[in-house]
Design a protein around this motif. Structure first.
Motif, PDB file in Angstrom:
ATOM      1  N   ALA A 159       0.836  -1.210   0.000  1.00 41.77           N
ATOM      2  CA  ALA A 159       0.000   0.000   0.000  1.00 41.77           C
ATOM      3  C   ALA A 159       0.868   1.255   0.000  1.00 41.77           C
ATOM      4  N   ARG A 160       1.964   1.230   0.738  1.00 38.79           N
ATOM      5  CA  ARG A 160       2.860   2.378   0.762  1.00 38.79           C
ATOM      6  C   ARG A 160       3.494   2.621  -0.604  1.00 38.79           C
ATOM      7  N   LEU A 161       3.864   1.533  -1.286  1.00 38.50           N
ATOM      8  CA  LEU A 161       4.432   1.684  -2.615  1.00 38.50           C
ATOM      9  C   LEU A 161       3.385   2.214  -3.591  1.00 38.50           C
ATOM     10  N   LYS A 162       2.146   1.720  -3.470  1.00 37.80           N
ATOM     11  CA  LYS A 162       1.064   2.205  -4.337  1.00 37.80           C
ATOM     12  C   LYS A 162       0.830   3.701  -4.105  1.00 37.80           C
ATOM     13  N   ASP A 163       0.856   4.125  -2.841  1.00 35.73           N
ATOM     14  CA  ASP A 163       0.683   5.549  -2.535  1.00 35.73           C
ATOM     15  C   ASP A 163       1.792   6.385  -3.182  1.00 35.73           C
ATOM     16  N   LEU A 164       3.008   5.840  -3.163  1.00 32.85           N
ATOM     17  CA  LEU A 164       4.151   6.551  -3.738  1.00 32.85           C
ATOM     18  C   LEU A 164       3.962   6.737  -5.242  1.00 32.85           C
ATOM     19  N   ILE A 165       3.479   5.685  -5.907  1.00 33.23           N
ATOM     20  CA  ILE A 165       3.232   5.762  -7.351  1.00 33.23           C
ATOM     21  C   ILE A 165       2.089   6.717  -7.650  1.00 33.23           C
ATOM     22  N   GLN A 166       1.025   6.647  -6.837  1.00 30.21           N
ATOM     23  CA  GLN A 166      -0.147   7.491  -7.060  1.00 30.21           C
ATOM     24  C   GLN A 166       0.163   8.973  -6.905  1.00 30.21           C
ATOM     25  N   GLU A 167       1.125   9.310  -6.047  1.00 29.89           N
ATOM     26  CA  GLU A 167       1.472  10.718  -5.854  1.00 29.89           C
ATOM     27  C   GLU A 167       2.018  11.353  -7.123  1.00 29.89           C
ATOM     28  N   ALA A 168       2.520  10.504  -8.024  1.00 24.90           N
ATOM     29  CA  ALA A 168       3.091  11.020  -9.268  1.00 24.90           C
ATOM     30  C   ALA A 168       2.014  11.378 -10.287  1.00 24.90           C
ATOM     31  N   ALA A 169       0.772  11.019 -10.024  1.00 23.55           N
ATOM     32  CA  ALA A 169      -0.331  11.309 -10.952  1.00 23.55           C
ATOM     33  C   ALA A 169      -0.858  12.713 -10.700  1.00 23.55           C
ATOM     34  N   LYS A 498      -7.576  11.765 -11.500  1.00 20.67           N
ATOM     35  CA  LYS A 498      -6.417  11.316 -10.722  1.00 20.67           C
ATOM     36  C   LYS A 498      -6.545   9.838 -10.389  1.00 20.67           C
ATOM     37  N   MET A 499      -7.763   9.420 -10.030  1.00 17.58           N
ATOM     38  CA  MET A 499      -7.993   8.014  -9.725  1.00 17.58           C
ATOM     39  C   MET A 499      -7.728   7.139 -10.945  1.00 17.58           C
ATOM     40  N   VAL A 500      -8.249   7.582 -12.088  1.00 11.80           N
ATOM     41  CA  VAL A 500      -8.057   6.823 -13.323  1.00 11.80           C
ATOM     42  C   VAL A 500      -6.576   6.776 -13.694  1.00 11.80           C
ATOM     43  N   LYS A 501      -5.925   7.955 -13.691  1.00  7.33           N
ATOM     44  CA  LYS A 501      -4.526   8.015 -14.103  1.00  7.33           C
ATOM     45  C   LYS A 501      -3.620   7.224 -13.164  1.00  7.33           C
ATOM     46  N   SER A 502      -3.833   7.363 -11.854  1.00 10.67           N
ATOM     47  CA  SER A 502      -2.971   6.660 -10.899  1.00 10.67           C
ATOM     48  C   SER A 502      -3.129   5.150 -11.016  1.00 10.67           C
ATOM     49  N   ASN A 503      -4.356   4.689 -11.210  1.00 11.72           N
ATOM     50  CA  ASN A 503      -4.564   3.248 -11.371  1.00 11.72           C
ATOM     51  C   ASN A 503      -3.965   2.741 -12.676  1.00 11.72           C
ATOM     52  N   GLU A 504      -4.027   3.574 -13.718  1.00 13.51           N
ATOM     53  CA  GLU A 504      -3.383   3.188 -14.969  1.00 13.51           C
ATOM     54  C   GLU A 504      -1.869   3.102 -14.787  1.00 13.51           C
ATOM     55  N   MET A 505      -1.319   4.045 -14.019  1.00 21.52           N
ATOM     56  CA  MET A 505       0.123   4.039 -13.774  1.00 21.52           C
ATOM     57  C   MET A 505       0.541   2.797 -13.002  1.00 21.52           C
ATOM     58  N   ILE A 506      -0.226   2.464 -11.950  1.00 22.59           N
ATOM     59  CA  ILE A 506       0.095   1.285 -11.140  1.00 22.59           C
ATOM     60  C   ILE A 506      -0.032   0.013 -11.981  1.00 22.59           C
ATOM     61  N   SER A 507      -1.136  -0.080 -12.740  1.00 20.32           N
ATOM     62  CA  SER A 507      -1.351  -1.268 -13.573  1.00 20.32           C
ATOM     63  C   SER A 507      -0.244  -1.408 -14.606  1.00 20.32           C
ATOM     64  N   SER A 508       0.124  -0.284 -15.223  1.00 17.65           N
ATOM     65  CA  SER A 508       1.176  -0.312 -16.234  1.00 17.65           C
ATOM     66  C   SER A 508       2.510  -0.727 -15.628  1.00 17.65           C
ATOM     67  N   TRP A 509       2.822  -0.160 -14.460  1.00 19.69           N
ATOM     68  CA  TRP A 509       4.082  -0.497 -13.790  1.00 19.69           C
ATOM     69  C   TRP A 509       4.117  -1.969 -13.401  1.00 19.69           C
TER      70      TRP A 509
END
Length: 532
Positions: A159-169, A498-509
């Protein structure tokens, strides 16, 4: 208009939520128990996903989906979601996130985990952590304290790593405004509908063309393989009926799962008690059923005594009539990848232990008849019908593409329609994401195409396929949405984006990392995975 935005955003949000349900659920409730005893399905950088771990996660995930959808998710919908593949993929993603998070120093200490667990209300009596309750509830889930604490560490690290990725969105005002305009402007379109039916008389039907079509589309006319199998069922209910459920187990389950209406009650009602007891029996029965199925498989595989083993154990042998892979009988159709499993079995072969709803089964191939391609004389009428339909569709599509090319050269749709004898229709003003005109069946595709049109580019690059017809679209007029409404919605729009973009970023990563690990040989798929 705000309500409209919420209404249509909900579809995207629901997809995101359903996608994350799996990850969250597995992090908190997936089990690492029985790793040393269960078959290994996947190895990820030294970590393993076992058959028993997968089965528990899959059963619990189905229950979670049903709870999230208010019980509206039926078996047909579950099958279409391909949850078995999702569970395997999300278990792999779990390990990737946890491993990468730990390497980045995002892990959590033993002291922090203990403090967190003791704060969970589910493990407390009268507001105080109860060690006895904690251990009892974990036993009911088939977990040891060590297992549960490890799962909590994984989930928090991930969850902490996901939060870190989401902050970039980051979402700009311009992105939010474009998003608002593309989904709230009023639009009016003119269009021409081109039906393949009008071109059927222009199709050249000859035996030569039909023979060629049959050869090129042989798979569409192939008479499929025929199968006949015997199978043994090991159902959880058959083993669960023999299990005695204690009062403590019923009360523990009730306290853990009771809803709002039962929040103030200390004990379940008679009907709730029956339901809880049944669930406990099924849970324990599944473990017993798998153990018996595995024992049966190993014995039959070595001694080749399918019928005699079943007879000696009082197990009924079920025998199917002849069937195809498109019409697999119940309950075999509940098996994931049943077509691939059956296709690989030769006469007298037996399968591995296969999961079905509320149980397991073992299949023996009794007989199989290979498929074949009939001659043209046997199926000429069917071939002719498909050939004419296919050719007419191609002619209609080419006609639509010719019209679009003329529009690219500066002609309007009205001019072209009159010259070619097509009637021109008009949608009238509608909101892009609202219900489309009744004559359009695919609202999502129409919305996608319509949102891209502008005065500078009033035509669609490709024809729209709607209810079997080809539609050529042209923008007639577009009225921008009220700017004041955008200011009211801006923050909501940014949150959605932001929700859409961050989830796309996490899924892509995650997908990129998984593919890289596969390429480097650090993810290994074991043969048992194919038998699920």
């Amino acid at each position: 208009m705000l309500e409209l935005m919420r209404k249509h955003a909900r579809n995207w949000i629901m997809k995101i939520l359903l996608g994350t349900i799996i990850v969250v659920f597995i992090f908190y409730f997936g089990s690492t128990t029985w790793r040393h005893r269960a078959n290994i399905l996947v190895t990820i950088e030294g970590k393993t996903i076992t058959l028993t771990e997968y089965q528990k996660a899959y059963r619990d995930l189905i229950e979670l989906y049903r709870q999230q959808t208010g019980g509206q998710l039926n078996d047909e919908m579950l099958k279409s979601l391909n949850l078995k593949q999702q569970v395997i993929e999300q278990l792999i993603f779990q390990e990737i996130l946890a491993n990468r998070g730990k390497k980045l120093g995002l892990g959590i200490s033993d002291e922090e985990i203990i403090k967190l667990i003791t704060s969970y209300p589910i493990f407390q009596r009268d507001g105080v952590f109860s060690q006895q309750l904690y251990q009892q509830m974990l036993r009911h889930q088939g977990l040891t304290p060590e297992d549960f604490e490890l799962l909590q560490k994984k989930s928090i690290t991930a969850a902490r790593l996901k939060d870190l990725i989401q902050e970039a969105a980051l979402i700009t005002d311009e992105e939010a405004y474009n998003f608002f305009r593309s989904r709230n402007d009023l639009i009016n379109l003119t269009y021409i509908r081109i039906s393949p039916e009008k071109f059927k008389n222009y199709v050249n039907v000859s035996d030569e063309n039909l023979e060629k079509f049959l050869k090129e589309h042989a798979s569409e006319f192939r008479v499929p393989d025929q199968f006949q199998v015997k199978y043994l069922l090991f159902m959880a209910r058959d083993y669960g009926e023999k299990i005695k459920v204690s009062e403590d187990e019923i009360l523990e389950t009730f306290k853990r799962t009771k809803g709002k209406s039962s929040r103030d009650k200390d004990k379940p009602t008679p009907s709730e008690r029956i339901a809880i007891e049944r669930e406990i029996r099924i849970s324990k029965g599944m473990k017993m059923a798998y153990a018996e199925a595995k024992k049966a498989h190993d014995t039959i595989y070595q001694q080749e005594n399918f019928e005699s083993y079943a007879s000696s154990r009082g197990i009924r042998v079920e025998t199917t009539s002849s069937f195809t892979l498109q019409d697999v009988p119940k309950p075999l159709r509940e098996i994931n990848n049943v077509s691939n499993i059956l296709a690989k079995l030769q006469k007298d072969d037996i399968s591995g232990v296969l999961s079905i709803k509320d149980g397991f089964c073992i299949v023996k191939m009794v007989a199989r008849k290979p498929g074949y391609i009939p001659s043209l004389s046997e199926i000429k009428g069917k071939v002719r019908e498909k050939f004419v339909h296919s050719e007419a569709r191609q002619l209609a599509q080419k006609e639509a593409e010719k019209i679009i090319n003329e529009m690219k050269n500066g002609k309007s749709l009205v001019q072209i329609g009159k010259a070619r004898g097509f009637s021109i229709e008009e949608t009238g003003f509608f909101i892009i994401l609202a219900a489309p005109p009744a004559s359009f069946g695919n609202s999502l595709e129409l919305s996608r195409v319509a949102s891209s049109l502008s005065p500078k580019k009033p035509y669609a690059e490709e024809p729209l396929l709607s209810r079997g017809d080809y539609i050529v679209l042209e923008l007639k007029d577009r009225k921008p949405a009220d700017e004041r409404t955008f200011q009211e919605q801006k923050q909501i729009l940014k949150s959605i984006l932001k929700m859409v973009k961050s989830n796309e970023m996490i899924s892509s990563w995650l997908q990129h990392t998984k593919e890289r690990l596969e390429k480097e040989g650090r993810i290994k798929y074991h043969p048992e995975l194919k038998e699920l």
